[in-house]
Design a protein around this motif. Structure first.
Motif, PDB file in Angstrom:
ATOM      1  N   PRO A   1       5.848  -2.636  -9.675  1.00  0.00           N
ATOM      2  CA  PRO A   1       5.640  -4.018 -10.131  1.00  0.00           C
ATOM      3  C   PRO A   1       5.766  -5.043  -9.005  1.00  0.00           C
ATOM      4  CG  PRO A   1       7.101  -2.855 -11.638  1.00  0.00           C
ATOM      5  CD  PRO A   1       6.922  -1.972 -10.437  1.00  0.00           C
ATOM      6  N   VAL A   2       6.716  -4.856  -8.107  1.00  0.00           N
ATOM      7  CA  VAL A   2       6.903  -5.794  -6.995  1.00  0.00           C
ATOM      8  C   VAL A   2       5.711  -5.719  -6.050  1.00  0.00           C
ATOM      9  CG1 VAL A   2       8.347  -6.375  -5.012  1.00  0.00           C
ATOM     10  CG2 VAL A   2       9.413  -5.691  -7.158  1.00  0.00           C
ATOM     11  N   ALA A   3       5.303  -4.501  -5.704  1.00  0.00           N
ATOM     12  CA  ALA A   3       4.150  -4.321  -4.814  1.00  0.00           C
ATOM     13  C   ALA A   3       2.889  -4.904  -5.447  1.00  0.00           C
ATOM     14  CB  ALA A   3       3.955  -2.842  -4.503  1.00  0.00           C
TER      15      ALA A   3
ATOM     16  N   LEU B   1       0.655  -7.952  -3.924  1.00  0.00           N
ATOM     17  CA  LEU B   1      -0.754  -7.731  -3.611  1.00  0.00           C
ATOM     18  C   LEU B   1      -1.657  -8.616  -4.469  1.00  0.00           C
ATOM     19  CD1 LEU B   1      -0.623  -3.893  -3.053  1.00  0.00           C
ATOM     20  CD2 LEU B   1      -1.231  -5.632  -1.359  1.00  0.00           C
ATOM     21  N   ALA B   2      -1.279  -8.854  -5.708  1.00  0.00           N
ATOM     22  CA  ALA B   2      -2.064  -9.755  -6.560  1.00  0.00           C
ATOM     23  C   ALA B   2      -2.052 -11.171  -5.988  1.00  0.00           C
ATOM     24  CB  ALA B   2      -1.533  -9.751  -7.994  1.00  0.00           C
ATOM     25  N   CYS B   3      -0.905 -11.617  -5.525  1.00  0.00           N
ATOM     26  CA  CYS B   3      -0.824 -12.949  -4.899  1.00  0.00           C
ATOM     27  C   CYS B   3      -1.678 -13.015  -3.645  1.00  0.00           C
ATOM     28  CB  CYS B   3       0.629 -13.291  -4.566  1.00  0.00           C
ATOM     29  SG  CYS B   3       1.664 -13.589  -6.002  1.00  0.00           S
ATOM     30  N   THR B   4      -1.580 -11.996  -2.808  1.00  0.00           N
ATOM     31  CA  THR B   4      -2.355 -11.958  -1.568  1.00  0.00           C
ATOM     32  C   THR B   4      -3.853 -11.940  -1.857  1.00  0.00           C
ATOM     33  OG1 THR B   4      -0.552 -10.796  -0.450  1.00  0.00           O
ATOM     34  CG2 THR B   4      -2.725 -10.663   0.568  1.00  0.00           C
ATOM     35  N   MET B   5      -4.274 -11.155  -2.848  1.00  0.00           N
ATOM     36  CA  MET B   5      -5.692 -11.072  -3.172  1.00  0.00           C
ATOM     37  C   MET B   5      -6.199 -12.328  -3.877  1.00  0.00           C
ATOM     38  SD  MET B   5      -6.921  -8.416  -1.778  1.00  0.00           S
ATOM     39  CE  MET B   5      -5.785  -8.830  -0.436  1.00  0.00           C
TER      40      MET B   5
ATOM     41  N   GLY C   1       0.820  -1.208   0.000  1.00  0.00           N
ATOM     42  CA  GLY C   1       0.000   0.000   0.000  1.00  0.00           C
ATOM     43  C   GLY C   1       0.851   1.253   0.000  1.00  0.00           C
ATOM     44  N   LEU C   2       1.890   1.262   0.822  1.00  0.00           N
ATOM     45  CA  LEU C   2       2.810   2.403   0.868  1.00  0.00           C
ATOM     46  C   LEU C   2       3.536   2.566  -0.467  1.00  0.00           C
ATOM     47  CD1 LEU C   2       4.182   4.691   2.411  1.00  0.00           C
ATOM     48  CD2 LEU C   2       5.835   2.992   3.268  1.00  0.00           C
ATOM     49  N   ALA C   3       3.963   1.447  -1.048  1.00  0.00           N
ATOM     50  CA  ALA C   3       4.645   1.495  -2.341  1.00  0.00           C
ATOM     51  C   ALA C   3       3.729   2.055  -3.423  1.00  0.00           C
ATOM     52  CB  ALA C   3       5.138   0.097  -2.729  1.00  0.00           C
ATOM     53  N   TRP C   4       2.449   1.680  -3.410  1.00  0.00           N
ATOM     54  CA  TRP C   4       1.515   2.218  -4.393  1.00  0.00           C
ATOM     55  C   TRP C   4       1.321   3.715  -4.202  1.00  0.00           C
ATOM     56  CZ3 TRP C   4      -3.214  -1.575  -4.985  1.00  0.00           C
ATOM     57  CH2 TRP C   4      -2.837  -2.646  -5.802  1.00  0.00           C
ATOM     58  N   ILE C   5       1.209   4.160  -2.962  1.00  0.00           N
ATOM     59  CA  ILE C   5       1.047   5.593  -2.704  1.00  0.00           C
ATOM     60  C   ILE C   5       2.230   6.372  -3.272  1.00  0.00           C
ATOM     61  CG2 ILE C   5       1.054   7.339  -0.865  1.00  0.00           C
ATOM     62  CD1 ILE C   5      -0.708   5.350   0.760  1.00  0.00           C
ATOM     63  N   LEU C   6       3.429   5.857  -3.049  1.00  0.00           N
ATOM     64  CA  LEU C   6       4.637   6.530  -3.526  1.00  0.00           C
ATOM     65  C   LEU C   6       4.888   6.278  -5.017  1.00  0.00           C
ATOM     66  CD1 LEU C   6       7.006   5.669  -0.547  1.00  0.00           C
ATOM     67  CD2 LEU C   6       5.810   7.836  -0.967  1.00  0.00           C
TER      68      LEU C   6
ATOM     69  N   ALA D   1      -4.580  -4.575  -8.725  1.00  0.00           N
ATOM     70  CA  ALA D   1      -3.186  -5.030  -8.713  1.00  0.00           C
ATOM     71  C   ALA D   1      -2.745  -5.466 -10.113  1.00  0.00           C
ATOM     72  CB  ALA D   1      -3.004  -6.164  -7.711  1.00  0.00           C
ATOM     73  N   VAL D   2      -3.604  -6.178 -10.827  1.00  0.00           N
ATOM     74  CA  VAL D   2      -3.269  -6.612 -12.184  1.00  0.00           C
ATOM     75  C   VAL D   2      -3.133  -5.398 -13.101  1.00  0.00           C
ATOM     76  CG1 VAL D   2      -4.130  -7.884 -14.194  1.00  0.00           C
ATOM     77  CG2 VAL D   2      -4.231  -8.921 -11.925  1.00  0.00           C
ATOM     78  N   LEU D   3      -4.033  -4.438 -12.969  1.00  0.00           N
ATOM     79  CA  LEU D   3      -3.945  -3.221 -13.778  1.00  0.00           C
ATOM     80  C   LEU D   3      -2.618  -2.509 -13.546  1.00  0.00           C
ATOM     81  CD1 LEU D   3      -5.101  -0.950 -15.608  1.00  0.00           C
ATOM     82  CD2 LEU D   3      -5.991   0.078 -13.512  1.00  0.00           C
ATOM     83  N   LEU D   4      -2.240  -2.301 -12.283  1.00  0.00           N
ATOM     84  CA  LEU D   4      -0.993  -1.593 -11.987  1.00  0.00           C
ATOM     85  C   LEU D   4       0.229  -2.424 -12.371  1.00  0.00           C
ATOM     86  CD1 LEU D   4      -1.931   0.159  -8.635  1.00  0.00           C
ATOM     87  CD2 LEU D   4      -1.641   1.206 -10.885  1.00  0.00           C
ATOM     88  N   LEU D   5       0.106  -3.737 -12.325  1.00  0.00           N
ATOM     89  CA  LEU D   5       1.200  -4.599 -12.779  1.00  0.00           C
ATOM     90  C   LEU D   5       1.396  -4.450 -14.284  1.00  0.00           C
ATOM     91  CD1 LEU D   5       3.239  -6.741 -11.847  1.00  0.00           C
ATOM     92  CD2 LEU D   5       1.498  -8.457 -12.277  1.00  0.00           C
ATOM     93  N   CYS D   6       0.304  -4.351 -15.031  1.00  0.00           N
ATOM     94  CA  CYS D   6       0.383  -4.242 -16.496  1.00  0.00           C
ATOM     95  C   CYS D   6       0.661  -2.818 -16.966  1.00  0.00           C
ATOM     96  CB  CYS D   6      -0.916  -4.736 -17.126  1.00  0.00           C
ATOM     97  SG  CYS D   6      -1.227  -6.485 -16.895  1.00  0.00           S
ATOM     98  N   ALA D   7      -0.011  -1.838 -16.384  1.00  0.00           N
ATOM     99  CA  ALA D   7       0.098  -0.452 -16.858  1.00  0.00           C
ATOM    100  C   ALA D   7       1.230   0.315 -16.189  1.00  0.00           C
ATOM    101  CB  ALA D   7      -1.221   0.294 -16.624  1.00  0.00           C
TER     102      ALA D   7
END
Length: 150
Positions: free
Chosen positions: A75-77, A81-85, A65-70, A119-125
């Motif tokens: 990609p790692v975050a 998160l995709a694995c966790t979800m 969550g912190l990584a996404w905010i920043l 998570a998939v969207l942010l991983l791809c985009a």
């Protein structure tokens, strides 16, 4: 390092990704805060999930969550998160047999599935231009010529 270079995207798209990252990142930090306080046992003493997996989920939610905010190491975050979800969706849908949406306000797998899609969207985009990933790693240009492999 190419993995961390976000795509060069229009400002409007990047602004939308920024808003999405801020809101979902804050939500994940909120959900992960209690878990990160007791990372190896947040599920309780009778949990069948090993402590190491509980810790991975708590670090994924709070740190991701912190990584996404920043917009840093997106990609790692996003992968964590995709694995966790994915685990959360399968737990609610297949193990607990929760509905997609609970009309009575009970448990459902809808929130976990929506977060998985983010998570998939942010991983791809990627995080967009308004991110620390862009500041630190630069950006990829769409349609840039590929280096000659001969």
């Amino acid at each position: 390092m190419k993995l961390f270079k976000p795509l060069r995207l229009p400002a409007r798209v990047s602004a939308g990704l920024l808003i999405l990252r801020l809101v979902t990142g804050l939500a994940f930090m909120h959900h992960g805060y209690g878990k990160i306080q007791h990372p190896f046992g947040w599920m309780g003493p009778d949990a069948r999930v090993p402590g190491v997996f509980q810790a991975l989920a708590s670090v994924s939610e709070f740190g991701g969550g912190l990584a996404w905010i920043l917009g840093l190491l997106t990609p790692v975050a996003s992968f964590g998160l995709a694995c966790t979800m994915t685990v959360a969706v399968s737990m609610h849908a297949a193990v607990l047999h929760d509905p997609f949406v609970s009309l009575g306000g009970g448990r459902s797998y809808e929130p976990a599935l929506v977060y998985l899609c983010v998570a998939v969207l942010l991983l791809c985009a990627g995080p967009g231009r308004f991110s620390l990933d862009r500041v630190v790693f630069g950006e990829k240009v769409l349609g840039a010529p590929m280096p000659d492999s001969t």
